[in-house]
Design an enzyme around this catalytic site. Sequence first.
Site, PDB file in Angstrom:
ATOM      1  CG  ASP A  24      -0.191   0.049   2.547  1.00  0.00           C
ATOM      2  OD1 ASP A  24      -0.799   0.510   3.556  1.00  0.00           O
ATOM      3  OD2 ASP A  24       0.985  -0.353   2.598  1.00  0.00           O
ATOM      4  CG  ASP A  29       4.087   0.132   1.500  1.00  0.00           C
ATOM      5  OD1 ASP A  29       3.906   1.083   2.254  1.00  0.00           O
ATOM      6  OD2 ASP A  29       3.491  -0.965   1.604  1.00  0.00           O
ATOM      7  CG  ASN A  53       0.481   3.455   4.113  1.00  0.00           C
ATOM      8  OD1 ASN A  53       0.303   3.470   5.330  1.00  0.00           O
ATOM      9  ND2 ASN A  53       1.467   2.770   3.532  1.00  0.00           N
ATOM     10  CB  THR A 138       4.608  -4.195   2.914  1.00  0.00           C
ATOM     11  OG1 THR A 138       4.209  -3.670   1.627  1.00  0.00           O
ATOM     12  CG2 THR A 138       5.750  -5.166   2.755  1.00  0.00           C
ATOM     13  CG  PHE A 179      -1.884   1.600   9.479  1.00  0.00           C
ATOM     14  CD1 PHE A 179      -1.673   1.202   8.171  1.00  0.00           C
ATOM     15  CD2 PHE A 179      -2.928   2.489   9.734  1.00  0.00           C
ATOM     16  CE1 PHE A 179      -2.464   1.692   7.138  1.00  0.00           C
ATOM     17  CE2 PHE A 179      -3.725   2.985   8.719  1.00  0.00           C
ATOM     18  CZ  PHE A 179      -3.491   2.572   7.412  1.00  0.00           C
ATOM     19  CG  ASN A 180       0.409  -2.805   7.406  1.00  0.00           C
ATOM     20  OD1 ASN A 180      -0.065  -1.797   6.856  1.00  0.00           O
ATOM     21  ND2 ASN A 180       1.678  -3.168   7.274  1.00  0.00           N
ATOM     22  CG  HIS A 253       7.427   0.501   9.493  1.00  0.00           C
ATOM     23  ND1 HIS A 253       7.543   0.261  10.844  1.00  0.00           N
ATOM     24  CD2 HIS A 253       7.012   1.789   9.371  1.00  0.00           C
ATOM     25  CE1 HIS A 253       7.220   1.356  11.515  1.00  0.00           C
ATOM     26  NE2 HIS A 253       6.902   2.297  10.654  1.00  0.00           N
ATOM     27  CG  ASP A 254       6.054  -1.640   4.423  1.00  0.00           C
ATOM     28  OD1 ASP A 254       5.447  -0.712   3.871  1.00  0.00           O
ATOM     29  OD2 ASP A 254       5.628  -2.225   5.440  1.00  0.00           O
TER      30      ASP A 254
HETATM   31  O1  RIB Z   1       2.655   0.301  10.695  1.00  0.00           O
HETATM   32  C1  RIB Z   1       3.510   0.456   9.601  1.00  0.00           C
HETATM   33  C2  RIB Z   1       2.898  -0.136   8.373  1.00  0.00           C
HETATM   34  O2  RIB Z   1       1.689   0.553   8.047  1.00  0.00           O
HETATM   35  C3  RIB Z   1       3.781   0.022   7.131  1.00  0.00           C
HETATM   36  O3  RIB Z   1       3.540  -1.023   6.252  1.00  0.00           O
HETATM   37  C4  RIB Z   1       3.308   1.312   6.543  1.00  0.00           C
HETATM   38  O4  RIB Z   1       3.575   1.391   5.135  1.00  0.00           O
HETATM   39  C5  RIB Z   1       1.821   1.211   6.785  1.00  0.00           C
HETATM   40  O5  RIB Z   1       1.276   0.394   5.752  1.00  0.00           O
HETATM   41 CA    CA Z   2       2.846  -0.509   3.973  1.00  0.00          CA
END
Ligand code: RIB
Ligand code: CA
Length: 324
Positions: A24, A29, A53, A138, A179-180, A253-254
């Site tokens: 996303d 990403d 996102n 991701t 979040f994801n 993160h990703d």
């Molecule tokens: O919490 C971080 C994640 O949420 C990452 O994948 C960021 O791109 C969002 O998608």
């Molecule tokens: Ca992401």
Amino acid sequence: MSGSVTTPAAPKGPAPRPIILDCDPGHDDALAMLLALVRPEVRLLAVTTVGGNADLRRTTRNALAVLTLAGRTDVPVAMGAPGPLVRPLRVADWVHGESGLDGADLPEPAAAPVSEGAVALMARLIGESPTPVTLVPTGPLTNVALLLRAHPELRPRIARICLMGGSMGEGNATASAEFNIWVDPEAAAEVFDCGLPVAMMGLDVTHQARVTVAESDAWATLGTRTGRVFADLFRFFARFHRDRYGWDGSPIHDAVAVAHVLDLGLVCTEPYRVDVETTSELTRGRTVVDIRGLLGRPPNVDVGVSIDRERFLGLVRDALAAFP
Ligand code: RIB
Ligand code: CA
């Protein structure tokens, strides 16, 4: 986008692992895409997009813009679920901006998504691949859950699901949820319970993989458009992390999920039982990681617990340097 893309020489070792990046974009990403494109340990079969996102139209546009920037519009992009299985979509514009990838002068996409949807493309590529495919989600796990529901016959052809999401400790969408997973807890619960090998790169390990503003600014000295664009993107991305955490820079993160799939020993994991809270609104999307085995249930997830930050950032910088 013209210009050859220099990639490291293929390793003498095993053949590249086929992977599909379900994402996303999203600043992190986008960097995960570059890593997946350039590393010889993997072969990126496709990019599939999901609402997260930003809405699906924007995350798809962003994925196409990144591939255009990288000169890799040969990689197919398929659009997936616009929103979660049963809940309304919640986007992260407070982190990634209205476009989902604010902060830089990205090229207009030079390609369009393929006509197949994400699940159809994933299913076809997994079925056609001579070796089992690794899924690297991701974003919210909606597409992956829908794939597993629709194609149980493909399970033996999925090597592993290495996802960015979850947390043993604090959340980032809420006090308890990352979040994801928070966006689509029902999908995440199905994926964590699917019985396939699952690796979870949660906030506990991704927060160790932070790039400082000085380090991301230095990407602009690579002398390439890609370096300049990503330096700008991550200067934007750093604003949220400065305001929320007081940090200098941002977690990539990703890219940690891709780095783990490379099998270079960058990430250490521990096998734990992980369950996803889907009922309570207070803790929806919480990944309950049973570190002490108190539930008496066998581990179902390899959870990322540490990362070699310096090697990881070197990998990221080398990946950026491989593009024009
Ligand atoms: O919490 C971080 C994640 O949420 C990452 O994948 C960021 O791109 C969002 O998608
Ligand atoms: Ca992401």
